[in-house]
Design a protein around this motif. Structure first.
Motif, PDB file in Angstrom:
ATOM      1  N   GLN A  86       0.830  -1.206   0.000  1.00  0.00           N
ATOM      2  CA  GLN A  86       0.000   0.000   0.000  1.00  0.00           C
ATOM      3  C   GLN A  86       0.860   1.250   0.000  1.00  0.00           C
ATOM      4  O   GLN A  86       0.595   2.211  -0.737  1.00  0.00           O
ATOM      5  CB  GLN A  86      -0.909  -0.021   1.236  1.00  0.00           C
ATOM      6  CG  GLN A  86      -2.071   0.953   1.189  1.00  0.00           C
ATOM      7  CD  GLN A  86      -2.996   0.757   2.365  1.00  0.00           C
ATOM      8  OE1 GLN A  86      -2.585   0.828   3.522  1.00  0.00           O
ATOM      9  NE2 GLN A  86      -4.260   0.491   2.085  1.00  0.00           N
ATOM     10  N   SER A  87       1.914   1.239   0.800  1.00  0.00           N
ATOM     11  CA  SER A  87       2.821   2.389   0.861  1.00  0.00           C
ATOM     12  C   SER A  87       3.542   2.587  -0.468  1.00  0.00           C
ATOM     13  O   SER A  87       3.704   3.718  -0.940  1.00  0.00           O
ATOM     14  CB  SER A  87       3.851   2.199   1.978  1.00  0.00           C
ATOM     15  OG  SER A  87       3.226   2.171   3.239  1.00  0.00           O
ATOM     16  N   GLU A  90       1.155   4.058  -3.060  1.00  0.00           N
ATOM     17  CA  GLU A  90       0.746   5.442  -2.792  1.00  0.00           C
ATOM     18  C   GLU A  90       1.840   6.454  -3.118  1.00  0.00           C
ATOM     19  O   GLU A  90       1.564   7.650  -3.229  1.00  0.00           O
ATOM     20  CB  GLU A  90       0.369   5.601  -1.309  1.00  0.00           C
ATOM     21  CG  GLU A  90      -0.929   4.903  -0.920  1.00  0.00           C
ATOM     22  CD  GLU A  90      -1.165   4.940   0.573  1.00  0.00           C
ATOM     23  OE1 GLU A  90      -0.248   5.359   1.310  1.00  0.00           O
ATOM     24  OE2 GLU A  90      -2.265   4.538   1.005  1.00  0.00           O
TER      25      GLU A  90
END
Length: 310
Positions: A86-87, A90
């Motif tokens: 997810q990081s 993003e």
């Protein structure tokens, strides 16, 4: 398990259930080993390991991300992997970093692992695969967060949220090539890990008695699987007490299903629309006319039990 079997003989009213956090993590780990997702997860791991292994790449990453980390601890090892994906997804800055002059000047970047890390950062199909992983895993990760969090008791919501996660995963997969086979394989993993662990009579009874689900979907009352679980739970709660079993199954449960008395009040219907509702308190307010059934859901706290990780 041996102790559980011995206890069930001495105390036939006792319930046993698997650790929810551990079981859901097993589902996610098995999904992560599928060919469709395994390569992407391994590439993401190799990329983060390379960045964090060298102080110059780590310092440059923190410069481009404004000191935000890409490795984040989670509830379980797989949850940490999900948060890392997810990081990565993003942070558009990571792709910009890989094309910068500062990145090219770092000697480690010219090593075999460095070349691989750079290739991963600029490869478009890697990022599209990361996006797919996030869409598919997120529904179960949400359930994992719920059962391991301190926001509210989760027993009453666990079975229903897993069913919801299955539907969300189907939507997440969409119409990608091989979608039907991929969805079928994922459902098989979830069902195998869930069987006799998170689909026990206790879970089904909590699902049945939670008005957030049953009052918003009347088909739950017609489900043979759910009703069987509820019946077994009642028999276990009132083991050997056939009068109370009969009172619940032949009288009180019908008042709940048909919304008789307090159950039929508009305020009762309004109080179970929100996911943040507390089903145990709801039963405390509106279940007074069915005292034996209320004891199962409220006084015995089946609806107020937090699924914890031991």
């Amino acid at each position: 398990m041996a102790a559980k079997d011995l206890l069930s003989v001495e105390r036939p009213q006792i319930f046993w259930t698997s650790c929810a956090t551990h079981t859901i993590n097993l589902m996610l780990e098995a999904m992560g080993k599928m060919k469709k997702f395994k390569t992407t997860i391994e590439q993401a791991k190799a990329l983060t390991i390379f960045i964090y292994a060298h102080h110059r790449t780590l310092a440059l990453m923190r410069k481009f991300t404004k000191k935000r980390e890409i490795v984040r601890p989670g509830v379980t090892r797989f949850a940490s992997n999900f948060l890392t994906l997810q990081s990565l997804f993003e942070k558009e800055q990571l792709r910009k970093m890989s094309q910068s002059e500062e990145w090219e000047k770092i000697s480690h970047v010219k090593s075999a692992k460095g070349v691989q890390a750079t290739a991963t950062l600029v490869r478009s199909n890697f990022w599209s695969s990361v996006a797919l992983c996030l869409r598919v895993f997120e529904p179960l990760v949400k359930v994992l967060r719920m059962v391991d969090g301190d926001v509210k008791p989760s027993m009453a919501f666990l079975y229903g949220e897993i069913l919801k996660a299955k539907g969300d995963i189907k939507v997440a997969i969409g119409n990608i090539p091989g979608a039907a086979g991929l969805y079928s394989s994922i459902m098989q993993i979830i069902d195998v890990k869930m069987k006799n662990r998170l689909d026990s009579p206790l879970h089904k009874a909590a699902y049945f008695l939670n008005p957030y689900y049953s009052y918003n979907d009347d088909s739950i009352f017609q489900s043979e699987e759910v009703m069987d679980g509820f019946l077994i739970a009642v028999e276990t709660f009132y083991h050997g007490d056939y009068d109370k079993q009969a009172q619940v199954l032949n009288e009180e449960v019908h008042r709940f299903k048909d919304r008789v008395g307090h159950f039929g009040k508009q305020v009762a219907a309004a109080g179970c629309k929100d996911f943040d509702m507390n089903p145990a308190k709801w039963w405390g307010n509106y279940g007074t006319q069915v005292p034996v059934l209320q004891k199962i859901g409220y006084q015995n706290s089946i609806l107020d039990f937090k699924c914890i990780r031991l």
